[in-house]
Motif scaffolding. Structure first.
Motif, PDB file in Angstrom:
ATOM      1  N   MET A 147      -0.303 -13.238   6.549  1.00 20.65           N
ATOM      2  CA  MET A 147       0.147 -12.125   5.722  1.00 20.65           C
ATOM      3  C   MET A 147       1.672 -12.051   5.737  1.00 20.65           C
ATOM      4  O   MET A 147       2.299 -12.289   6.769  1.00 20.65           O
ATOM      5  CB  MET A 147      -0.399 -10.789   6.252  1.00 20.65           C
ATOM      6  N   ASN A 148       2.230 -11.661   4.602  1.00 17.70           N
ATOM      7  CA  ASN A 148       3.672 -11.464   4.542  1.00 17.70           C
ATOM      8  C   ASN A 148       4.015 -10.064   5.064  1.00 17.70           C
ATOM      9  O   ASN A 148       3.122  -9.234   5.253  1.00 17.70           O
ATOM     10  CB  ASN A 148       4.204 -11.698   3.121  1.00 17.70           C
ATOM     11  N   PRO A 149       5.302  -9.781   5.313  1.00 20.48           N
ATOM     12  CA  PRO A 149       5.675  -8.469   5.883  1.00 20.48           C
ATOM     13  C   PRO A 149       5.197  -7.270   5.055  1.00 20.48           C
ATOM     14  O   PRO A 149       4.811  -6.247   5.616  1.00 20.48           O
ATOM     15  CB  PRO A 149       7.205  -8.535   5.953  1.00 20.48           C
ATOM     16  N   GLU A 150       5.222  -7.382   3.732  1.00 24.66           N
ATOM     17  CA  GLU A 150       4.761  -6.282   2.886  1.00 24.66           C
ATOM     18  C   GLU A 150       3.268  -6.019   3.099  1.00 24.66           C
ATOM     19  O   GLU A 150       2.841  -4.874   3.250  1.00 24.66           O
ATOM     20  CB  GLU A 150       5.036  -6.592   1.415  1.00 24.66           C
ATOM     21  N   GLU A 151       2.483  -7.086   3.134  1.00 28.99           N
ATOM     22  CA  GLU A 151       1.036  -6.948   3.358  1.00 28.99           C
ATOM     23  C   GLU A 151       0.740  -6.368   4.739  1.00 28.99           C
ATOM     24  O   GLU A 151      -0.174  -5.568   4.896  1.00 28.99           O
ATOM     25  CB  GLU A 151       0.338  -8.305   3.200  1.00 28.99           C
ATOM     26  N   ILE A 152       1.538  -6.749   5.728  1.00 28.28           N
ATOM     27  CA  ILE A 152       1.365  -6.221   7.085  1.00 28.28           C
ATOM     28  C   ILE A 152       1.669  -4.722   7.100  1.00 28.28           C
ATOM     29  O   ILE A 152       0.916  -3.932   7.681  1.00 28.28           O
ATOM     30  CB  ILE A 152       2.246  -6.987   8.099  1.00 28.28           C
ATOM     31  N   ALA A 153       2.766  -4.329   6.459  1.00 28.19           N
ATOM     32  CA  ALA A 153       3.127  -2.904   6.420  1.00 28.19           C
ATOM     33  C   ALA A 153       2.038  -2.084   5.737  1.00 28.19           C
ATOM     34  O   ALA A 153       1.694  -0.987   6.194  1.00 28.19           O
ATOM     35  CB  ALA A 153       4.463  -2.721   5.715  1.00 28.19           C
ATOM     36  N   ILE A 154       1.462  -2.619   4.674  1.00 29.51           N
ATOM     37  CA  ILE A 154       0.379  -1.915   3.981  1.00 29.51           C
ATOM     38  C   ILE A 154      -0.865  -1.849   4.870  1.00 29.51           C
ATOM     39  O   ILE A 154      -1.505  -0.794   4.984  1.00 29.51           O
ATOM     40  CB  ILE A 154       0.072  -2.567   2.619  1.00 29.51           C
ATOM     41  N   ALA A 155      -1.210  -2.945   5.510  1.00 24.23           N
ATOM     42  CA  ALA A 155      -2.385  -2.963   6.394  1.00 24.23           C
ATOM     43  C   ALA A 155      -2.212  -1.972   7.550  1.00 24.23           C
ATOM     44  O   ALA A 155      -3.146  -1.247   7.903  1.00 24.23           O
ATOM     45  CB  ALA A 155      -2.628  -4.375   6.923  1.00 24.23           C
ATOM     46  N   ASP A 156      -1.025  -1.943   8.134  1.00 23.43           N
ATOM     47  CA  ASP A 156      -0.751  -1.002   9.228  1.00 23.43           C
ATOM     48  C   ASP A 156      -0.869   0.440   8.740  1.00 23.43           C
ATOM     49  O   ASP A 156      -1.428   1.301   9.426  1.00 23.43           O
ATOM     50  CB  ASP A 156       0.650  -1.218   9.803  1.00 23.43           C
ATOM     51  N   THR A 157      -0.323   0.701   7.551  1.00 20.05           N
ATOM     52  CA  THR A 157      -0.355   2.059   7.003  1.00 20.05           C
ATOM     53  C   THR A 157      -1.780   2.460   6.659  1.00 20.05           C
ATOM     54  O   THR A 157      -2.207   3.587   6.935  1.00 20.05           O
ATOM     55  CB  THR A 157       0.569   2.163   5.769  1.00 20.05           C
ATOM     56  N   ARG A 158      -2.537   1.541   6.097  1.00 21.68           N
ATOM     57  CA  ARG A 158      -3.944   1.819   5.761  1.00 21.68           C
ATOM     58  C   ARG A 158      -4.749   2.097   7.048  1.00 21.68           C
ATOM     59  O   ARG A 158      -5.564   3.009   7.093  1.00 21.68           O
ATOM     60  CB  ARG A 158      -4.536   0.653   4.980  1.00 21.68           C
ATOM     61  N   ARG A 159      -4.484   1.314   8.101  1.00 22.09           N
ATOM     62  CA  ARG A 159      -5.189   1.519   9.376  1.00 22.09           C
ATOM     63  C   ARG A 159      -4.860   2.901   9.934  1.00 22.09           C
ATOM     64  O   ARG A 159      -5.744   3.631  10.404  1.00 22.09           O
ATOM     65  CB  ARG A 159      -4.807   0.423  10.379  1.00 22.09           C
ATOM     66  N   TRP A 160      -3.590   3.310   9.887  1.00 22.02           N
ATOM     67  CA  TRP A 160      -3.177   4.651  10.326  1.00 22.02           C
ATOM     68  C   TRP A 160      -3.894   5.722   9.508  1.00 22.02           C
ATOM     69  O   TRP A 160      -4.420   6.684  10.066  1.00 22.02           O
ATOM     70  CB  TRP A 160      -1.657   4.773  10.197  1.00 22.02           C
ATOM     71  N   LEU A 161      -3.929   5.540   8.202  1.00 21.05           N
ATOM     72  CA  LEU A 161      -4.597   6.510   7.337  1.00 21.05           C
ATOM     73  C   LEU A 161      -6.080   6.630   7.711  1.00 21.05           C
ATOM     74  O   LEU A 161      -6.605   7.736   7.872  1.00 21.05           O
ATOM     75  CB  LEU A 161      -4.449   6.100   5.868  1.00 21.05           C
ATOM     76  N   GLU A 162      -6.747   5.505   7.878  1.00 23.45           N
ATOM     77  CA  GLU A 162      -8.185   5.517   8.162  1.00 23.45           C
ATOM     78  C   GLU A 162      -8.501   6.046   9.559  1.00 23.45           C
ATOM     79  O   GLU A 162      -9.428   6.840   9.730  1.00 23.45           O
ATOM     80  CB  GLU A 162      -8.762   4.106   7.996  1.00 23.45           C
ATOM     81  N   ARG A 163      -7.758   5.610  10.560  1.00 21.96           N
ATOM     82  CA  ARG A 163      -8.073   5.979  11.947  1.00 21.96           C
ATOM     83  C   ARG A 163      -7.532   7.349  12.353  1.00 21.96           C
ATOM     84  O   ARG A 163      -8.199   8.070  13.095  1.00 21.96           O
ATOM     85  CB  ARG A 163      -7.540   4.922  12.906  1.00 21.96           C
ATOM     86  N   ALA A 164      -6.324   7.670  11.921  1.00 25.38           N
ATOM     87  CA  ALA A 164      -5.692   8.927  12.358  1.00 25.38           C
ATOM     88  C   ALA A 164      -5.867  10.025  11.314  1.00 25.38           C
ATOM     89  O   ALA A 164      -6.506  11.037  11.579  1.00 25.38           O
ATOM     90  CB  ALA A 164      -4.219   8.699  12.665  1.00 25.38           C
ATOM     91  N   VAL A 165      -5.318   9.816  10.135  1.00 25.80           N
ATOM     92  CA  VAL A 165      -5.307  10.877   9.126  1.00 25.80           C
ATOM     93  C   VAL A 165      -6.725  11.259   8.724  1.00 25.80           C
ATOM     94  O   VAL A 165      -7.095  12.440   8.738  1.00 25.80           O
ATOM     95  CB  VAL A 165      -4.469  10.464   7.897  1.00 25.80           C
ATOM     96  N   ILE A 166      -7.541  10.261   8.379  1.00 24.80           N
ATOM     97  CA  ILE A 166      -8.929  10.541   7.978  1.00 24.80           C
ATOM     98  C   ILE A 166      -9.834  10.617   9.204  1.00 24.80           C
ATOM     99  O   ILE A 166     -10.638  11.533   9.328  1.00 24.80           O
ATOM    100  CB  ILE A 166      -9.434   9.474   6.980  1.00 24.80           C
ATOM    101  N   GLY A 167      -9.674   9.675  10.116  1.00 21.83           N
ATOM    102  CA  GLY A 167     -10.544   9.607  11.295  1.00 21.83           C
ATOM    103  C   GLY A 167     -10.491  10.848  12.163  1.00 21.83           C
ATOM    104  O   GLY A 167     -11.517  11.288  12.686  1.00 21.83           O
ATOM    105  N   LEU A 168      -9.304  11.435  12.304  1.00 21.47           N
ATOM    106  CA  LEU A 168      -9.159  12.659  13.093  1.00 21.47           C
ATOM    107  C   LEU A 168      -9.201  13.904  12.204  1.00 21.47           C
ATOM    108  O   LEU A 168      -9.025  15.012  12.692  1.00 21.47           O
ATOM    109  CB  LEU A 168      -7.833  12.648  13.872  1.00 21.47           C
ATOM    110  N   ASN A 169      -9.387  13.693  10.921  1.00 20.62           N
ATOM    111  CA  ASN A 169      -9.413  14.775   9.924  1.00 20.62           C
ATOM    112  C   ASN A 169      -8.113  15.591   9.944  1.00 20.62           C
ATOM    113  O   ASN A 169      -8.123  16.810   9.793  1.00 20.62           O
ATOM    114  CB  ASN A 169     -10.632  15.681  10.112  1.00 20.62           C
ATOM    115  N   LEU A 170      -6.985  14.883  10.106  1.00 22.26           N
ATOM    116  CA  LEU A 170      -5.692  15.565  10.098  1.00 22.26           C
ATOM    117  C   LEU A 170      -5.375  16.110   8.706  1.00 22.26           C
ATOM    118  O   LEU A 170      -4.666  17.097   8.575  1.00 22.26           O
ATOM    119  CB  LEU A 170      -4.577  14.633  10.574  1.00 22.26           C
ATOM    120  N   CYS A 171      -5.903  15.448   7.691  1.00 20.81           N
ATOM    121  CA  CYS A 171      -5.785  15.943   6.322  1.00 20.81           C
ATOM    122  C   CYS A 171      -7.152  15.849   5.668  1.00 20.81           C
ATOM    123  O   CYS A 171      -7.603  14.759   5.318  1.00 20.81           O
ATOM    124  CB  CYS A 171      -4.765  15.151   5.521  1.00 20.81           C
ATOM    125  N   PRO A 172      -7.824  16.981   5.502  1.00 19.29           N
ATOM    126  CA  PRO A 172      -9.166  16.944   4.921  1.00 19.29           C
ATOM    127  C   PRO A 172      -9.182  16.516   3.453  1.00 19.29           C
ATOM    128  O   PRO A 172     -10.244  16.261   2.902  1.00 19.29           O
ATOM    129  CB  PRO A 172      -9.664  18.387   5.086  1.00 19.29           C
TER     130      PRO A 172
END
Length: 184
Positions: free
Chosen positions: A1-26
């Motif tokens: 993966m290139n740096p842009e794809e990595i940044a997107i994957a990292d951000t998506r993982r944060w969104l799924e695990r923290a923001v959605i996973g912990l229901n920080l933003c319903p």
């Protein structure tokens, strides 16, 4: 993966695990599931280039049909290692809303890996509610916010619930989510 794809994957993982996973933003799950979140990466470090990228994303978001693009996450992995510099940049970002006559149309929320609420210690776990892997501007449509608040009239309670969730989770629990950056 290139740096842009990595940044997107990292951000998506944060969104799924923290923001959605912990229901920080319903309100985050629905546009995520529907594929309505646009991820944009700006590898620039200079304010002028970052503001140009922000302007382009604001224009693209307002031009897009909300059924296809509800919101945008503008990720800036190379910029603003210092949280206070990022915080200062937010005034300039808000200025773009004014220049484009988008006040009341788009709202900008900010996330940073070293986010710190005023009056808290840097290592206070509650700061994690606004910590993303990279400095990120979340561009939200105001009408989406209005609809969300109608569906969840006690939206001001989200902040308190998030604090309680993170205090219960603790630093070890947050670290176990593995929602940090993989780009160095």
């Amino acid at each position: 993966m290139n740096p842009e794809e990595i940044a997107i994957a990292d951000t998506r993982r944060w969104l799924e695990r923290a923001v959605i996973g912990l229901n920080l933003c319903p309100f985050a799950k629905a546009p995520h599931v529907k594929g309505q979140i646009h991820y944009a990466v700006c590898g620039a470090t200079g304010r002028k280039a970052l503001l140009q990228a922000l302007r382009a994303e604001l224009q693209a978001l307002t031009a897009a049909d909300s059924a296809e693009r509800e919101t945008t996450l503008l990720v800036m992995p190379q910029a603003f290692a210092d949280f206070l510099d990022f915080n200062d940049f937010l005034d300039e970002a808000e200025g773009e809303l004014t220049e484009l006559d988008l006040e009341g149309v788009i709202q900008i929320a900010s996330f940073h890996p070293r986010f710190q609420f005023a009056g808290t210690d840097e290592d206070d776990i509650t700061n994690a509610t606004n910590r993303a892997p990279y400095p990120t501007l979340h561009l939200l449509r105001e009408d989406s916010i209005d609809r969300a608040v109608e569906a969840f009239p006690e939206a001001e309670m989200i902040y308190e619930a998030n604090m309680a969730t993170l205090e219960k989770l603790g630093d070890a629990g947050w670290q176990a989510l593995e929602v940090g950056p993989t780009l160095g």
